[in-house]
Design a protein around this motif. Structure first.
Motif: not given
Length: 311
Positions: A267-268, A297-303
Motif C-alpha cells: 500500500a502507498s 498485496g496489502t494489509h486488509r486495514h491498509c486497503s
C-alpha cells in the motif's frame, strides 16, 4: 556368439545394433535381452532382444536411465536389471597401482616440458598423437586450440593433431549460434561447431560448453533436431566437458523461488504498527494478495477493508 550345448562349439550370429560392453544380459521365453552398457563414450539406455529362430536382434523400448555394470535377472516373466557393486579383483588393484605410478612418473617428467602455447615450463599434458612431443598447460588449451577429452582414456591433442568434425557443412551467410544468437564463423573451426545429425545447427564452443555444464549428460541434445546420441559422441570427441549427472535445473532448490509467497504490504501508506513485513493469519493486518498474479498485496486495514469482507 552362441554356444551349442551338444557340440560345445561357438557359432557366429547376427551382430547387435550398438556396440556395448558392461552390458546386462538375461534370457526370457527363449529370447536374449541385452540392456544398457557402455560404448566407449557414454553409458547407454538402449535395449535389444535376440530371437534365435530368426537370428535377428530387435531394438525394444529403451530404459529410463543410462546404466552399465549392472546384473540382470528374470522376475515374473520379465527382464529386471539390478545395479551391481563390483569388488576390484587383485589384478585390477595391481593395475590401478601401476597406473597411478605411471601417471605420477609422467607428471614428473612432463613438469620439465615447455608448453607449446605459452612457452613456459610445467606443461603436464602431452599430445596423444604418435611421435608428437608437444605438451601444454590445461589453461592454455582453449587459447591454443588444443582438445582435451574428459572421458576415458582422457586423451589430449595439440593444435596440429586435434580431432576435426567429420561433417561436411558450411554455414549460410549470417548464420547465428542457436544459444547466444551471435554470428558464427564462416566455416567449421575449433571455436565453431555444428550438429553432426542435422548439419544446420551451429554453436560457439563456449556457448555449447556452457549449455553442457547445465544440461549435463542426461539432457544435453541438439537444440534444433533434438538428437542426443550422435550429438553427444561428437561433442565429447571435440573436447566438450559433459558432467555425468542430472541437469542443474532439476536440483532440489532450482525452483525454490516459485514456492515463495509474497510477504510485504505494498500500500502507498502502510498503517500497520509492525511495519510492511508484519502479517497475521486473520484480522486487520491479514495480508491480502492480488487475486490475479499474487505478486503484490496489502494489509486488509491498509486497503480500507473490513475484517468481515472475504478476500
Amino acid at each position: 556368439m552362441s554356444s551349442e550345448d551338444l557340440m560345445k562349439t561357438w557359432q557366429q550370429v547376427a551382430p547387435v545394433h550398438s556396440q556395448r560392453c558392461y552390458v546386462s544380459i538375461t534370457v526370457v521365453d527363449n529370447f536374449i535381452y541385452a540392456m544398457g552398457g557402455f560404448d566407449g563414450y557414454i553409458q547407454l539406455n538402449t535395449a535389444e532382444r535376440y530371437d534365435p529362430d530368426t537370428n535377428q536382434w530387435t531394438l525394444i523400448t529403451p530404459k529410463h536411465e543410462r546404466r552399465s555394470d549392472a546384473k540382470a535377472t528374470t522376475l515374473n516373466g520379465k527382464a529386471q536389471p539390478r545395479p551391481q557393486a563390483r569388488k576390484p579383483s587383485p589384478s585390477k588393484q595391481l593395475w590401478d597401482k601401476e597406473e597411478a605410478l605411471r601417471l605420477l612418473l609422467m607428471g614428473l617428467l612432463c613438469s620439465f616440458q615447455n608448453c607449446c602455447i605459452c612457452g613456459q615450463s610445467g606443461a603436464t599434458i602431452p599430445c596423444w598423437a604418435r611421435h608428437c612431443n608437444l605438451s601444454f598447460h590445461l589453461p592454455c588449451a582453449k587459447q591454443g586450440g588444443c582438445v582435451t577429452q574428459f572421458v576415458a582414456p582422457y586423451r589430449a591433442f595439440c593444435p596440429a593433431h586435434s580431432p576435426q568434425q567429420a561433417v561436411e557443412a558450411t554455414p549460410e551467410p549470417g548464420t547465428q549460434c542457436l544459444i547466444c544468437l551471435e554470428p558464427v564463423e564462416d566455416r567449421n573451426t575449433f571455436n565453431t561447431l555444428v550438429c553432426p545429425a542435422c548439419r544446420t545447427a551451429w554453436f560457439h564452443r563456449d556457448c555449447i560448453q556452457g549449455q553442457a555444464l547445465h544440461a549435463a549428460l542426461l539432457s544435453l541434445q541438439c537444440l534444433h533436431c533434438r538428437n542426443d546420441d550422435t550429438f553427444l559422441r561428437d561433442m565429447i570427441t571435440m573436447g566438450i566437458r559433459i558432467p555425468f549427472r542430472a541437469p542443474s535445473w532439476e536440483s532440489n532448490t532450482a525452483f525454490a523461488e516459485l514456492e515463495e509467497r509474497h510477504r510485504r504490504c505494498d500500500a502507498s501508506e502502510c498503517l500497520c504498527p509492525g511495519g510492511r513485513q508484519e502479517a497475521e493469519e486473520q484480522g486487520p493486518w491479514e495480508l491480502l494478495l492480488c487475486s490475479s498474479c499474487a505478486a503484490e498485496g496489502t494489509h486488509r486495514h491498509c486497503s480500507g477493508l473490513r475484517d468481515s469482507i472475504a478476500s
